[in-house]
Motif scaffolding. Structure first.
Motif, PDB file in Angstrom:
ATOM      1  N   GLU A  79      81.391 -51.087   5.655  1.00 19.56           N
ATOM      2  CA  GLU A  79      81.926 -51.115   4.289  1.00 19.56           C
ATOM      3  C   GLU A  79      81.841 -49.720   3.677  1.00 19.56           C
ATOM      4  O   GLU A  79      80.828 -49.031   3.823  1.00 19.56           O
ATOM      5  N   LEU A  80      82.918 -49.306   3.023  1.00 19.09           N
ATOM      6  CA  LEU A  80      82.938 -47.994   2.391  1.00 19.09           C
ATOM      7  C   LEU A  80      82.341 -48.063   0.998  1.00 19.09           C
ATOM      8  O   LEU A  80      82.677 -48.962   0.214  1.00 19.09           O
ATOM      9  N   GLY A  81      81.457 -47.124   0.690  1.00 17.35           N
ATOM     10  CA  GLY A  81      80.847 -47.057  -0.626  1.00 17.35           C
ATOM     11  C   GLY A  81      81.565 -46.036  -1.502  1.00 17.35           C
ATOM     12  O   GLY A  81      82.756 -45.773  -1.328  1.00 17.35           O
ATOM     13  N   SER A  82      80.827 -45.437  -2.419  1.00 15.88           N
ATOM     14  CA  SER A  82      81.385 -44.433  -3.329  1.00 15.88           C
ATOM     15  C   SER A  82      80.474 -43.213  -3.347  1.00 15.88           C
ATOM     16  O   SER A  82      79.313 -43.308  -3.750  1.00 15.88           O
ATOM     17  N   SER A  83      81.014 -42.076  -2.918  1.00 11.14           N
ATOM     18  CA  SER A  83      80.206 -40.851  -2.916  1.00 11.14           C
ATOM     19  C   SER A  83      79.999 -40.315  -4.329  1.00 11.14           C
ATOM     20  O   SER A  83      79.033 -39.584  -4.589  1.00 11.14           O
ATOM     21  N   SER A  84      80.884 -40.673  -5.260  1.00 10.08           N
ATOM     22  CA  SER A  84      80.727 -40.197  -6.641  1.00 10.08           C
ATOM     23  C   SER A  84      79.504 -40.818  -7.311  1.00 10.08           C
ATOM     24  O   SER A  84      78.960 -40.252  -8.258  1.00 10.08           O
ATOM     25  N   LYS A  85      79.080 -41.965  -6.807  1.00  8.42           N
ATOM     26  CA  LYS A  85      77.921 -42.646  -7.388  1.00  8.42           C
ATOM     27  C   LYS A  85      76.604 -42.198  -6.760  1.00  8.42           C
ATOM     28  O   LYS A  85      75.527 -42.546  -7.249  1.00  8.42           O
ATOM     29  N   VAL A  86      76.702 -41.428  -5.677  1.00  7.38           N
ATOM     30  CA  VAL A  86      75.494 -40.931  -5.018  1.00  7.38           C
ATOM     31  C   VAL A  86      74.833 -39.878  -5.899  1.00  7.38           C
ATOM     32  O   VAL A  86      75.502 -39.028  -6.495  1.00  7.38           O
ATOM     33  N   VAL A 106      79.088 -46.775   3.688  1.00 10.38           N
ATOM     34  CA  VAL A 106      79.387 -45.400   4.083  1.00 10.38           C
ATOM     35  C   VAL A 106      79.675 -44.561   2.846  1.00 10.38           C
ATOM     36  O   VAL A 106      80.583 -44.854   2.075  1.00 10.38           O
ATOM     37  N   VAL A 107      78.888 -43.498   2.665  1.00  9.85           N
ATOM     38  CA  VAL A 107      79.116 -42.581   1.540  1.00  9.85           C
ATOM     39  C   VAL A 107      79.602 -41.220   2.014  1.00  9.85           C
ATOM     40  O   VAL A 107      80.030 -40.388   1.212  1.00  9.85           O
ATOM     41  N   GLY A 108      79.546 -40.973   3.324  1.00 12.72           N
ATOM     42  CA  GLY A 108      80.000 -39.704   3.853  1.00 12.72           C
ATOM     43  C   GLY A 108      80.248 -39.786   5.346  1.00 12.72           C
ATOM     44  O   GLY A 108      79.847 -40.743   6.013  1.00 12.72           O
ATOM     45  N   ILE A 109      80.927 -38.761   5.879  1.00  8.91           N
ATOM     46  CA  ILE A 109      81.183 -38.649   7.316  1.00  8.91           C
ATOM     47  C   ILE A 109      80.582 -37.333   7.783  1.00  8.91           C
ATOM     48  O   ILE A 109      81.007 -36.254   7.361  1.00  8.91           O
ATOM     49  N   ASN A 110      79.581 -37.418   8.633  1.00 10.85           N
ATOM     50  CA  ASN A 110      78.846 -36.227   9.076  1.00 10.85           C
ATOM     51  C   ASN A 110      79.781 -35.251   9.777  1.00 10.85           C
ATOM     52  O   ASN A 110      80.590 -35.650  10.629  1.00 10.85           O
ATOM     53  N   THR A 111      79.655 -33.961   9.432  1.00 11.97           N
ATOM     54  CA  THR A 111      80.643 -33.016   9.958  1.00 11.97           C
ATOM     55  C   THR A 111      80.089 -31.665  10.383  1.00 11.97           C
ATOM     56  O   THR A 111      80.668 -31.027  11.254  1.00 11.97           O
ATOM     57  N   ALA A 112      78.976 -31.190   9.807  1.00  7.62           N
ATOM     58  CA  ALA A 112      78.544 -29.820  10.118  1.00  7.62           C
ATOM     59  C   ALA A 112      77.071 -29.626   9.785  1.00  7.62           C
ATOM     60  O   ALA A 112      76.466 -30.434   9.059  1.00  7.62           O
ATOM     61  N   ILE A 113      76.511 -28.545  10.309  1.00  6.81           N
ATOM     62  CA  ILE A 113      75.137 -28.157   9.980  1.00  6.81           C
ATOM     63  C   ILE A 113      75.092 -26.656   9.739  1.00  6.81           C
ATOM     64  O   ILE A 113      75.945 -25.910  10.210  1.00  6.81           O
TER      65      ILE A 113
END
Length: 350
Positions: free
Chosen positions: A38-45, A111-118
């Protein structure tokens, strides 16, 4: 999948790719209903919220790590590859090679994000990981599914945030500085110039790079946007007809090493004529000097100092003579040897 089921060949189709956000959509021809996150909301994080990262670091499938949201809206990161449109969530949950594309979840499992970099000097997790906010991904996926690509509005400028020294040098307190105006682009046609400081787009205040990128991306192509800037201390407003973002970006030109006229040290920098006669190349940077502290490195090309355009060492020497007694930060317009793009750097004299 986690239960060992594999889909390959004609069972998996690449629907679309968006290089700017480093996202893609795959279609799986499954013969059964698959579980979905389920997709959440990153704006609420909120900063400090607990999050969970899942992925396959170093080939270890289904690895789970935990941490918190360390920051929001991270941008202007120098990544060797990955997203150029940046509005990252930062987390200290361990993210390593193999985690990219995996979900960053809140404690409700959404899900609040998609991991992409370090960010790391070793290639392994140093507690500074980045994820594409799911709210940004939600704006990308529908276009990828429908068109196979993302169409965005385009202003035709390169921008960067203002440091405190740059604000002092320019006499402004907020906004984004224009590094470079693309020839024949919408901004140039409207009259915008390098060193303009953008403070409003479409009558909305601009406080960060993601603010402007997001606003321009969704602005209707072909319509005129109101762009308010500060130029040499005065406010100016432009009507810019937003264009469709081109699919290709101009290639960077490598610098040649030739013996050119040189200039002695000023602000810890030694320079010589650029081979293309469009600026001076930095050939030496003294440690702990004002130039070094400002981040200028060997190979950078200086195109302007203060309000003075620089095409060769003689121009540079003239600017040096005029500004040698300056005590406030001096604004340099530089073509980066790393990215090939222009940027502004504020050098504070000793």
């Amino acid at each position: 999948l986690h239960d060992g089921t594999e889909y390959k060949g004609d069972e998996v189709k690449l629907v679309g790719v968006d290089v700017r956000t480093d996202l893609a959509v795959l279609k799986v021809e499954a013969h059964k209903r698959l579980p979905v996150a389920e997709l959440g909301s990153s704006s609420k994080v909120r900063i400090g919220d607990w999050v969970i990262a899942i992925g396959n670091p170093f080939g270890f499938e289904g690895t789970v790590t935990v941490g918190v949201i360390s920051a929001k809206g991270r941008s202007n990161l120098s990544l060797r590859e990955g997203a150029s449109q940046q509005d990252f969530l930062q987390t200290d949950a361990a993210i390593n090679p193999g985690n990219s594309g995996g979900p960053l979840l809140n404690l409700e499992g959404k899900v609040v994000g998609i991991n992409t970099a370090i960010s790391t000097s070793t290639g392994y997790s140093a507690g500074v990981g980045f994820a594409v906010p799911i709210d940004l991904a939600k704006t990308v996926f529908p276009q990828l599914i429908k068109k196979g690509k993302v169409e965005r509005g385009w202003l035709g400028v390169y921008i960067q945030p203002l440091t405190s020294d740059m604000k002092e040098a320019l006499g402004v307190d907020h906004g984004l500085i224009v590094n470079e105006v693309i020839p024949d682009g919408p901004a140039e046609k409207a009259g915008m110039k390098s060193q303009d400081v953008i403070i409003e787009f479409d009558r909305k205040p601009i406080g960060s790079v993601p603010d402007l990128q997001g606003s321009v991306a969704v602005f209707p192509v072909g319509k005129a946007a109101t762009v308010k800037v500060i130029r040499k201390g005065k406010a100016k407003t432009f009507k810019v007809k937003i264009a469709k973002m081109p699919e290709e970006v101009a290639e960077n030109r490598p610098l040649k090493s030739e013996e050119m006229e040189e200039s002695a040290n000023w602000l810890g920098l030694e320079v010589q004529d650029s081979p293309d006669r469009r600026g001076v190349v930095v050939v030496g940077v003294f440690p702990d000097s004002p130039g070094a502290d400002a981040g200028i490195i060997v190979g950078d090309v200086i195109r302007r100092v203060g309000q003075h355009d620089v095409e060769n060492v003689r121009d540079y020497e003239k600017a040096k003579k005029i500004l040698s007694g300056e005590t406030r930060p001096i604004l340099f317009w530089v073509r980066s040897s790393r990215s090939g793009r222009h940027k502004f750097v504020a050098v504070r004299p000793e």
